[in-house]
Design a protein around this motif. Structure first.
Motif, PDB file in Angstrom:
ATOM      1  N   GLY A   1     -42.508 -21.100  40.992  1.00 25.91           N
ATOM      2  CA  GLY A   1     -42.605 -20.999  42.441  1.00 25.91           C
ATOM      3  C   GLY A   1     -41.895 -19.769  42.968  1.00 25.91           C
ATOM      4  N   MET A   2     -40.739 -19.456  42.389  1.00 22.30           N
ATOM      5  CA  MET A   2     -40.009 -18.265  42.809  1.00 22.30           C
ATOM      6  C   MET A   2     -40.760 -16.990  42.437  1.00 22.30           C
ATOM      7  N   ALA A   3     -41.494 -17.017  41.316  1.00 21.11           N
ATOM      8  CA  ALA A   3     -42.283 -15.855  40.921  1.00 21.11           C
ATOM      9  C   ALA A   3     -43.432 -15.618  41.906  1.00 21.11           C
ATOM     10  N   VAL A   4     -44.112 -16.704  42.293  1.00 17.94           N
ATOM     11  CA  VAL A   4     -45.181 -16.582  43.292  1.00 17.94           C
ATOM     12  C   VAL A   4     -44.606 -16.082  44.611  1.00 17.94           C
ATOM     13  N   PHE A   5     -43.446 -16.617  44.980  1.00 11.91           N
ATOM     14  CA  PHE A   5     -42.784 -16.188  46.204  1.00 11.91           C
ATOM     15  C   PHE A   5     -42.442 -14.698  46.153  1.00 11.91           C
ATOM     16  N   ALA A   6     -41.925 -14.235  45.021  1.00 13.02           N
ATOM     17  CA  ALA A   6     -41.576 -12.816  44.883  1.00 13.02           C
ATOM     18  C   ALA A   6     -42.805 -11.927  45.020  1.00 13.02           C
ATOM     19  N   ALA A   7     -43.940 -12.376  44.465  1.00 14.69           N
ATOM     20  CA  ALA A   7     -45.169 -11.587  44.552  1.00 14.69           C
ATOM     21  C   ALA A   7     -45.672 -11.516  45.991  1.00 14.69           C
ATOM     22  N   LEU A   8     -45.713 -12.659  46.675  1.00 19.26           N
ATOM     23  CA  LEU A   8     -46.191 -12.678  48.054  1.00 19.26           C
ATOM     24  C   LEU A   8     -45.255 -11.899  48.975  1.00 19.26           C
ATOM     25  N   ARG A   9     -43.954 -12.109  48.783  1.00 22.07           N
ATOM     26  CA  ARG A   9     -42.963 -11.404  49.598  1.00 22.07           C
ATOM     27  C   ARG A   9     -43.051  -9.900  49.388  1.00 22.07           C
TER      28      ARG A   9
ATOM     29  N   LEU B   1     -43.488  -4.431  41.704  1.00 16.76           N
ATOM     30  CA  LEU B   1     -44.913  -4.150  41.494  1.00 16.76           C
ATOM     31  C   LEU B   1     -45.733  -4.581  42.714  1.00 16.76           C
ATOM     32  N   SER B   2     -45.369  -5.713  43.304  1.00 14.97           N
ATOM     33  CA  SER B   2     -46.097  -6.183  44.483  1.00 14.97           C
ATOM     34  C   SER B   2     -45.889  -5.251  45.671  1.00 14.97           C
TER      35      SER B   2
END
Length: 302
Positions: A175-183, A130-131
């Motif tokens: 933290g991994m979810a935030v990382f996945a969104a930013l990445r 989605l990101s």
């Protein structure tokens, strides 16, 4: 699950690729590329980018250079194209350093069990997808409106570099979810901006677009293949997953520097007719060349 299910999944993916390729091949219409008259070889003269009449390689510096070598080497003389390649290469390299080890990061760095990690991978994949879609759509629209791809390319590289510090500082599922969104946002933005930018910096104004874009695609394929092996060495020899995140961030910074240097190359008029020409300017130059050629009635001197 049955043992044959993974095979059926891959078979289904292969069929989807075949169907999509067939639809593209049938429905796509190629637009001819206009080459300025200044780039077209005069009658009886060898072209600077290809063999002379009669099939013999063009002579340069008193020596015959094999055509295949010249075709591969020539694009790298255009600094803007080369730097765009470098930016793409290190961005994809940084991305896949961590992406290839996502499951092991969840089990060894975050501390999840195998079943929990597999379930988390599914959720993180959806977040990342989605990101990516948001990044592609927004960046593509904004870069078309502004006519400038480089700020979005730089921003994508910077965002990716920063994103690696999220799981480093917060080794949790959140933290991994935030990382996945930013990445994902960074990857989508970079994909949109770099794909548009490379068409504007092609050597010779895109006269050999198919070949040059094929070379540019190596900036995606090579780091995808190399990154997992490099990541394994970093994890085993340089300090585990924290060292992997730092290494990936440094690679993204190199991509950022490469993107910044693209603007300098275009502004300075580095070698290559395509440097510094945007889409409209290039086609205006091509149209002027065609008009000049159409109006010329006197024979060209040999």
């Amino acid at each position: 699950p049955r043992a044959d299910q993974p095979g059926m999944v891959y078979l289904g993916l292969g069929l989807c690729v075949l169907v999509a390729t067939a639809i593209f091949a049938v429905g796509a219409r190629a637009r001819p590329v206009s080459v300025p008259a200044s780039r077209a070889p005069a009658s009886g003269r060898p072209s600077p980018d290809g063999p002379a009449q009669g099939g013999k390689p063009a002579l340069r510096g008193g020596r015959a250079i094999p055509a295949v070598v010249r075709l591969v080497v020539a694009p790298w003389r255009t600094q803007a194209f080369t730097r765009t390649f470098v930016a793409r290469f290190f961005f994809v390299f940084a991305y896949h350093l961590v992406f290839a080890y996502q499951l092991f990061i969840l089990t060894d760095h975050v501390g999840l069990g195998t079943d929990e990690a597999n379930r988390a991978i599914g959720a993180l994949t959806v977040v990342g997808l989605l990101s990516v879609l948001v990044g592609i759509t927004v960046t593509g629209w904004l870069s078309d409106r502004t006519g400038d791809r480089i700020p979005y390319l730089v921003g994508a590289c910077g965002l990716l570099a920063v994103s690696f510090f999220v799981p480093l500082g917060s080794p949790t599922v959140a933290g991994m979810a935030v990382f996945a969104a930013l990445r994902g946002l960074a990857f989508g933005a970079h994909l949109a901006a770099s794909s548009a930018l490379v068409t504007e910096v092609l050597p010779d104004g895109g006269a050999s677009a198919g070949k040059d874009l094929g070379l540019y695609n190596m900036a995606t394929n090579i780091p995808q293949a190399v990154a997992p092996a490099v990541a394994a060495v970093v994890i085993a020899r340089l300090g585990g997953y924290p060292a992997l995140f730092v290494t990936a961030s440094l690679a993204a910074v190199v991509a950022l520097v490469g993107a910044l240097l693209v603007r300098r190359a275009r502004a300075s008029g580095a070698p290559g007719p395509a440097v510094g020409l945007d889409h409209d300017a290039w086609h205006g130059t091509a149209a002027a060349g065609e008009a000049e050629a159409a109006g010329r009635t006197d024979p060209v001197d040999a």
